[in-house]
Write an enzyme that holds these catalytic residues in place. Structure first.
Site, PDB file in Angstrom:
ATOM      1  N   SER A 263      21.073 -27.688 -28.005  1.00 51.56           N
ATOM      2  CA  SER A 263      21.925 -27.016 -29.006  1.00 51.56           C
ATOM      3  C   SER A 263      23.417 -27.129 -28.708  1.00 51.56           C
ATOM      4  O   SER A 263      24.173 -26.177 -28.945  1.00 51.56           O
ATOM      5  CB  SER A 263      21.515 -25.545 -29.168  1.00 51.56           C
TER       6      SER A 263
ATOM      7  N   GLY B 171      17.076 -27.661 -30.030  1.00 49.65           N
ATOM      8  CA  GLY B 171      16.856 -27.545 -31.469  1.00 49.65           C
ATOM      9  C   GLY B 171      16.736 -26.117 -31.982  1.00 49.65           C
ATOM     10  O   GLY B 171      16.308 -25.890 -33.106  1.00 49.65           O
TER      11      GLY B 171
ATOM     12  N   ASN C 119      21.028 -38.470 -28.469  1.00 49.72           N
ATOM     13  CA  ASN C 119      19.603 -38.797 -28.527  1.00 49.72           C
ATOM     14  C   ASN C 119      19.168 -38.581 -29.970  1.00 49.72           C
ATOM     15  O   ASN C 119      19.028 -37.444 -30.413  1.00 49.72           O
ATOM     16  CB  ASN C 119      18.825 -37.878 -27.564  1.00 49.72           C
ATOM     17  N   TRP C 120      18.994 -39.679 -30.663  1.00 46.90           N
ATOM     18  CA  TRP C 120      18.664 -39.576 -32.096  1.00 46.90           C
ATOM     19  C   TRP C 120      17.212 -39.161 -32.324  1.00 46.90           C
ATOM     20  O   TRP C 120      16.822 -38.881 -33.451  1.00 46.90           O
ATOM     21  CB  TRP C 120      18.935 -40.909 -32.805  1.00 46.90           C
ATOM     22  N   LYS C 121      16.414 -39.186 -31.279  1.00 49.18           N
ATOM     23  CA  LYS C 121      14.983 -38.850 -31.391  1.00 49.18           C
ATOM     24  C   LYS C 121      14.329 -39.707 -32.495  1.00 49.18           C
ATOM     25  O   LYS C 121      14.760 -40.828 -32.719  1.00 49.18           O
ATOM     26  CB  LYS C 121      14.804 -37.349 -31.612  1.00 49.18           C
TER      27      LYS C 121
ATOM     28  N   GLY D 279      20.452 -32.948 -32.389  1.00 47.32           N
ATOM     29  CA  GLY D 279      20.802 -32.761 -33.796  1.00 47.32           C
ATOM     30  C   GLY D 279      22.236 -33.130 -34.149  1.00 47.32           C
ATOM     31  O   GLY D 279      22.479 -33.830 -35.135  1.00 47.32           O
TER      32      GLY D 279
ATOM     33  N   GLU E 138      18.086 -29.894 -19.598  1.00 44.73           N
ATOM     34  CA  GLU E 138      17.841 -29.426 -20.961  1.00 44.73           C
ATOM     35  C   GLU E 138      16.814 -28.294 -20.942  1.00 44.73           C
ATOM     36  O   GLU E 138      15.607 -28.563 -20.867  1.00 44.73           O
ATOM     37  CB  GLU E 138      17.300 -30.571 -21.832  1.00 44.73           C
TER      38      GLU E 138
ATOM     39  N   HIS F 206      12.119 -37.005 -21.056  1.00 41.91           N
ATOM     40  CA  HIS F 206      12.554 -35.948 -21.976  1.00 41.91           C
ATOM     41  C   HIS F 206      11.401 -34.949 -22.129  1.00 41.91           C
ATOM     42  O   HIS F 206      10.235 -35.336 -22.112  1.00 41.91           O
ATOM     43  CB  HIS F 206      12.933 -36.556 -23.329  1.00 41.91           C
TER      44      HIS F 206
ATOM     45  N   GLU G  78      10.210 -33.613 -24.609  1.00 39.36           N
ATOM     46  CA  GLU G  78       9.316 -33.931 -25.722  1.00 39.36           C
ATOM     47  C   GLU G  78       8.288 -34.985 -25.314  1.00 39.36           C
ATOM     48  O   GLU G  78       7.210 -35.073 -25.894  1.00 39.36           O
ATOM     49  CB  GLU G  78      10.140 -34.362 -26.947  1.00 39.36           C
TER      50      GLU G  78
HETATM   51  P1  13P Z   1      19.471 -30.555 -29.747  1.00 40.54           P
HETATM   52  O1  13P Z   1      20.900 -30.925 -29.459  1.00 40.54           O
HETATM   53  O2  13P Z   1      19.026 -30.861 -31.140  1.00 40.54           O
HETATM   54  O3  13P Z   1      19.162 -29.150 -29.310  1.00 40.54           O
HETATM   55  O4  13P Z   1      18.558 -31.514 -28.816  1.00 40.54           O
HETATM   56  C1  13P Z   1      18.824 -31.613 -27.466  1.00 40.54           C
HETATM   57  C2  13P Z   1      18.001 -32.700 -26.889  1.00 40.54           C
HETATM   58  O5  13P Z   1      16.813 -32.579 -26.748  1.00 40.54           O
HETATM   59  C3  13P Z   1      18.685 -33.953 -26.524  1.00 40.54           C
HETATM   60  O6  13P Z   1      17.883 -34.779 -25.775  1.00 40.54           O
END
Ligand code: 13P
Length: 252
Positions: free
Chosen positions: A213, A173, A10-12, A235, A167, A97, A99
């Site tokens: 993470s 993160g 997931n590149w966000k 990440g 998650e 997600h 977020e």
């Molecule tokens: P990280 O791997 O940066 O913790 O993010 C996880 C995430 O939210 C994937 O959707």
């Protein structure tokens, strides 16, 4: 029950064209060279879907988006429909997600509506669930995750069209992760909730990813647990070497 592992990036909200195409090309080359026995998915931002699709040609890496609207078209300024995603070559979409649940106030009901629309368009969904740090401290992790399964997974969900991603919000993160035992406990409880909702046969076949993470150095421990069927990586998916190293470790 053998469930093929899915390694998803997931590149966000990261990468402009040059950086994103370079990353996708590097991932494509490594995945092609290594022939790892798992499925791969990358989910760039909407703006890069067309360009990244071209970089993935001739590989087994699937393309996904990070969100979708529930309507096929119409007066929804700024939104993207399921048909627009399939038109660009997407076969997956991430839904719910944390977020989006937090930043955009997305409810379980809305997430379910989006999942139904995505499935109708032929997209596979990655439906995300997970508890906050406060909920975890209060001992509510399993209840929160099961409630999100009951509320946001649609009745038409099958092992073919749906993947669940657990998650923990406090692990995203932050470099923090639950213990392997805690991850397995939650995944087993999520699978039990799926069995209640969709039947045991479907629940046993459905993939449940862990996210939060995930790095090359913790992938082997987290991703080889009995009820963990892959990873949703933030990440570390922005570095081709790390993304592929996680996949390698998930198969140990
Ligand atoms: P990280 O791997 O940066 O913790 O993010 C996880 C995430 O939210 C994937 O959707």
């Amino acid at each position: 029950m053998v469930r093929k592992k899915l390694i998803a990036g997931n590149w966000k909200m990261n990468c402009l064209t040059a950086e994103g195409t370079e990353l996708a090309k590097a991932v494509a080359a490594q995945v092609k060279a290594e022939k790892l026995a798992c499925d791969f998915l990358v989910c760039p931002p909407f703006t890069l879907l067309g360009a990244i699709k071209k970089c993935l040609r001739g590989t087994k890496i699937a393309l996904g988006a990070q969100d979708v609207h529930f309507a096929d078209k119409g007066a929804h300024t700024g939104d993207i429909s399921p048909l627009m995603l399939t038109d660009l070559g997407c076969s997956y979409v991430i839904i719910g997600h944390s977020e989006r649940r937090v930043d955009h106030f997305e409810s379980n009901e809305l997430i379910k509506q989006k999942a139904v629309a995505a499935h109708k368009a032929g997209l596979k969904t990655v439906i995300c669930i997970g508890e906050t740090g406060a909920e975890r401290d209060a001992g509510k992790t399993i209840k929160v995750c099961q409630d999100e399964i009951f509320g946001s997974v649609p009745e038409d969900a099958s092992a073919q069209n749906t993947v669940i991603a657990y998650e923990p919000i406090w692990a995203i993160g932050t470099g923090k992760t639950p213990t392997a035992a805690d991850v397995e406990d939650v995944h087993a409880a999520v699978r039990a909730a799926l069995a209640k909702k969709l039947g045991k046969a479907t629940a046993n076949k459905m993939r449940i990813l862990y996210g939060g993470s995930v790095k090359p150095n913790n992938a082997a421990e987290l991703l080889n647990l009995p009820d963990v069927d892959g990873a949703l990586i933030g990440g570390a998916s922005l570095k081709a070497d790390d993304f592929v190293a996680i996949a390698r470790n998930a198969l140990k």
